[in-house]
Design a protein around this motif. Structure first.
Motif, mmCIF file in Angstrom:
data_model
loop_
_atom_site.group_PDB
_atom_site.id
_atom_site.type_symbol
_atom_site.label_atom_id
_atom_site.label_comp_id
_atom_site.label_asym_id
_atom_site.label_seq_id
_atom_site.Cartn_x
_atom_site.Cartn_y
_atom_site.Cartn_z
ATOM 1 N N ASP A 116 2.404 1.869 -3.315
ATOM 2 C CA ASP A 116 1.450 2.432 -4.268
ATOM 3 C C ASP A 116 1.222 3.921 -4.004
ATOM 4 O O ASP A 116 1.187 4.732 -4.936
ATOM 5 C CB ASP A 116 0.124 1.669 -4.167
ATOM 6 C CG ASP A 116 -0.868 2.143 -5.201
ATOM 7 O OD1 ASP A 116 -0.620 1.932 -6.399
ATOM 8 O OD2 ASP A 116 -1.890 2.747 -4.820
ATOM 9 N N ILE A 117 1.081 4.269 -2.711
ATOM 10 C CA ILE A 117 0.899 5.684 -2.363
ATOM 11 C C ILE A 117 2.119 6.496 -2.807
ATOM 12 O O ILE A 117 1.996 7.578 -3.393
ATOM 13 C CB ILE A 117 0.661 5.825 -0.842
ATOM 14 C CG1 ILE A 117 -0.700 5.236 -0.466
ATOM 15 C CG2 ILE A 117 0.744 7.283 -0.416
ATOM 16 C CD1 ILE A 117 -0.942 5.172 1.022
ATOM 17 N N ALA A 119 2.746 12.668 -9.010
ATOM 18 C CA ALA A 119 2.213 14.024 -8.828
ATOM 19 C C ALA A 119 3.338 15.037 -8.683
ATOM 20 O O ALA A 119 3.298 16.123 -9.270
ATOM 21 C CB ALA A 119 1.302 14.058 -7.601
ATOM 22 N N ASN A 166 2.126 7.065 -6.549
ATOM 23 C CA ASN A 166 1.188 8.117 -6.955
ATOM 24 C C ASN A 166 1.730 9.498 -6.597
ATOM 25 O O ASN A 166 1.644 10.445 -7.408
ATOM 26 C CB ASN A 166 -0.170 7.903 -6.282
ATOM 27 C CG ASN A 166 -0.942 6.776 -6.920
ATOM 28 O OD1 ASN A 166 -0.984 6.650 -8.139
ATOM 29 N ND2 ASN A 166 -1.547 5.920 -6.110
ATOM 30 N N LEU A 167 2.273 9.615 -5.396
ATOM 31 C CA LEU A 167 2.809 10.912 -4.988
ATOM 32 C C LEU A 167 4.024 11.292 -5.828
ATOM 33 O O LEU A 167 4.216 12.472 -6.166
ATOM 34 C CB LEU A 167 3.175 10.883 -3.501
ATOM 35 C CG LEU A 167 1.994 10.774 -2.536
ATOM 36 C CD1 LEU A 167 2.478 10.688 -1.099
ATOM 37 C CD2 LEU A 167 1.057 11.963 -2.690
ATOM 38 N N VAL A 219 0.835 -1.208 0.000
ATOM 39 C CA VAL A 219 0.000 0.000 0.000
ATOM 40 C C VAL A 219 0.867 1.254 0.000
ATOM 41 O O VAL A 219 0.626 2.202 -0.764
ATOM 42 C CB VAL A 219 -0.953 -0.022 1.223
ATOM 43 C CG1 VAL A 219 -1.713 1.291 1.316
ATOM 44 C CG2 VAL A 219 -1.915 -1.183 1.119
ATOM 45 N N VAL A 220 1.891 1.255 0.842
ATOM 46 C CA VAL A 220 2.761 2.435 0.913
ATOM 47 C C VAL A 220 3.515 2.623 -0.397
ATOM 48 O O VAL A 220 3.699 3.763 -0.860
ATOM 49 C CB VAL A 220 3.734 2.289 2.104
ATOM 50 C CG1 VAL A 220 4.793 3.381 2.063
ATOM 51 C CG2 VAL A 220 2.977 2.367 3.413
#
Lengths: 85, 212
Positions: free
Chosen positions: B60-61, B68, B64-65, B57-58
Motif C-alpha cells: 500500500d505504501i 506521487a 501511494n508513493l 502494508v508495504v
C-alpha cells in the motif's frame, strides 16, 4: 583353543577400537551441531525482536497517505500557478 | 576359566562401557539440540506471525508513493519539459539524471542541461515561491546556489561569461573635496555655472593668454 584366543584378541584389539572410533565420531558430530543450533536460536530471537517495530508500519502507511495528499494538493496549485513548458 | 575367556570378557566389558559412555554423551548432545531447535522454532513462529501483515502494508505504501512519483514526474515534465526535468534532477542530485524518469522511456539517455539554464522561468518561480526550497543547493553536500541574501552574486559566479552583462570594472566614483584632482568652479547659484564648463587644460591656456 587357538581360535578362542584369536577371537578374544580380535575383540580386544580390533573390535573395541573400531566401536570406540565410530561412537566417538557420532558424538563429535552431535556436539558440533549444538553451537550451530544455539546460534540459530539466538538469530531467530533477534529477528523476532527486530520485528517488534512492524506495527509502526501502520503509522508510516497513514503518514505516507497524508504526505501524498499534501503533495497532490501542492502539485495542483503549482499546476495552476506555474506556466507550462 | 581359561585365560582366553578372561580376555574375551574384558574385551566385551570394554566395548559395553564405550557404548554406554558415548551413547549417553550423544543422547545429552541430542537433547541440547532438541531444546535449541524448540527455541528456534518458537522464534521463527513469532517472525512469521509478526511479518504477516508487512507485505500488504508495504504494498500500500509503495502504491501511494508510486502515484506521487508519477504525479510529480508528470507535473515536472509538463512544466519544464523532459530535457529540463532531467537537468533539474541532475542539478539537485548529481548523477541522478542518468536514471531518467520512470514514465518517460529514454529520458535517462538525455544529456542533462545546465541547471541555471533550466531555471530561467518556471523553476525560478518555484524558487520564489519557496524561499528555502531545496533547489537552492546543487546537492546536499554542495555549496548553496541560491541564497536569499546573496543570490545574484552566487549565480554570476556560476556563469561568469554568459550572465555577466555589466562591465567587468565600473569607473570609479569621482573624488570630491578641496584636494580632489579635478577642481570645479563655485556656482553662483545652485546648479548654475558662471561660464560653460571647459577642460582644465583649455582653461589654463586661456588664463595664460589673459595674463600675457
Amino acid at each position: 583353543m587357538i581360535l578362542y584366543w584369536i577371537g578374544s584378541l580380535v575383540a580386544l584389539f580390533v573390535l573395541f577400537p573400531v566401536v570406540v572410533y565410530l561412537l566417538r565420531s557420532v558424538l563429535q558430530a552431535a556436539e558440533g551441531i549444538v553451537p550451530s543450533v544455539d546460534r540459530i536460536t539466538a538469530a531467530a530471537a533477534a529477528g523476532s525482536r527486530d520485528l517488534d517495530a512492524v506495527p509502526m508500519l501502520l503509522t508510516t502507511q497513514a503518514q505516507v497517505k497524508q504526505t501524498v495528499e499534501t503533495v497532490a494538493d501542492y502539485g495542483g496549485s503549482l499546476d495552476v500557478i506555474v506556466d507550462d513548458a | 576359566m581359561p585365560a582366553a575367556g578372561i580376555v574375551l570378557i574384558i574385551a566385551v566389558l570394554l566395548i559395553v562401557a564405550a557404548l554406554v559412555y558415548y551413547l549417553v554423551a550423544t543422547i545429552v548432545a541430542l537433547h541440547k539440540i532438541a531444546t535449541g531447535l524448540d527455541g528456534a522454532i518458537a522464534a521463527v513462529g513469532e517472525i512469521v506471525e509478526k511479518s504477516a501483515p508487512v507485505e500488504a502494508v508495504v504494498d500500500d505504501i509503495n502504491a501511494n508513493l508510486d502515484a506521487a512519483v508519477d504525479a510529480l514526474e508528470g507535473l515536472l515534465v509538463k512544466k519544464v519539459g523532459v530535457n529540463d526535468a532531467i537537468g533539474l534532477i541532475d542539478g539537485l542530485y548529481p548523477g541522478a539524471g542518468a536514471a531518467g524518469l520512470r514514465n518517460f522511456p529514454g529520458s535517462g539517455e538525455i544529456v542533462p542541461p545546465r541547471i541555471g539554464e533550466v531555471y530561467t522561468r518556471g523553476v525560478l518561480t518555484l524558487a520564489r515561491l519557496g524561499r528555502e526550497a531545496p533547489i537552492a543547493a546543487a546537492s546536499p553536500e554542495g555549496p548553496v546556489l541560491r541564497h536569499a541574501d546573496r543570490a545574484s552574486s552566487e549565480v554570476r559566479v556560476l556563469y561568469p561569461h554568459e550572465r555577466q552583462v555589466r562591465p567587468e570594472r565600473l569607473p570609479n566614483s569621482p573624488v570630491i573635496g578641496t584636494d580632489s584632482p579635478v577642481q570645479y568652479e563655485k556656482a553662483l547659484t545652485p546648479g548654475v555655472r558662471p561660464r560653460p564648463r571647459t577642460p582644465l587644460a583649455a582653461r589654463s591656456d586661456d588664463d595664460t593668454k589673459g595674463e600675457s
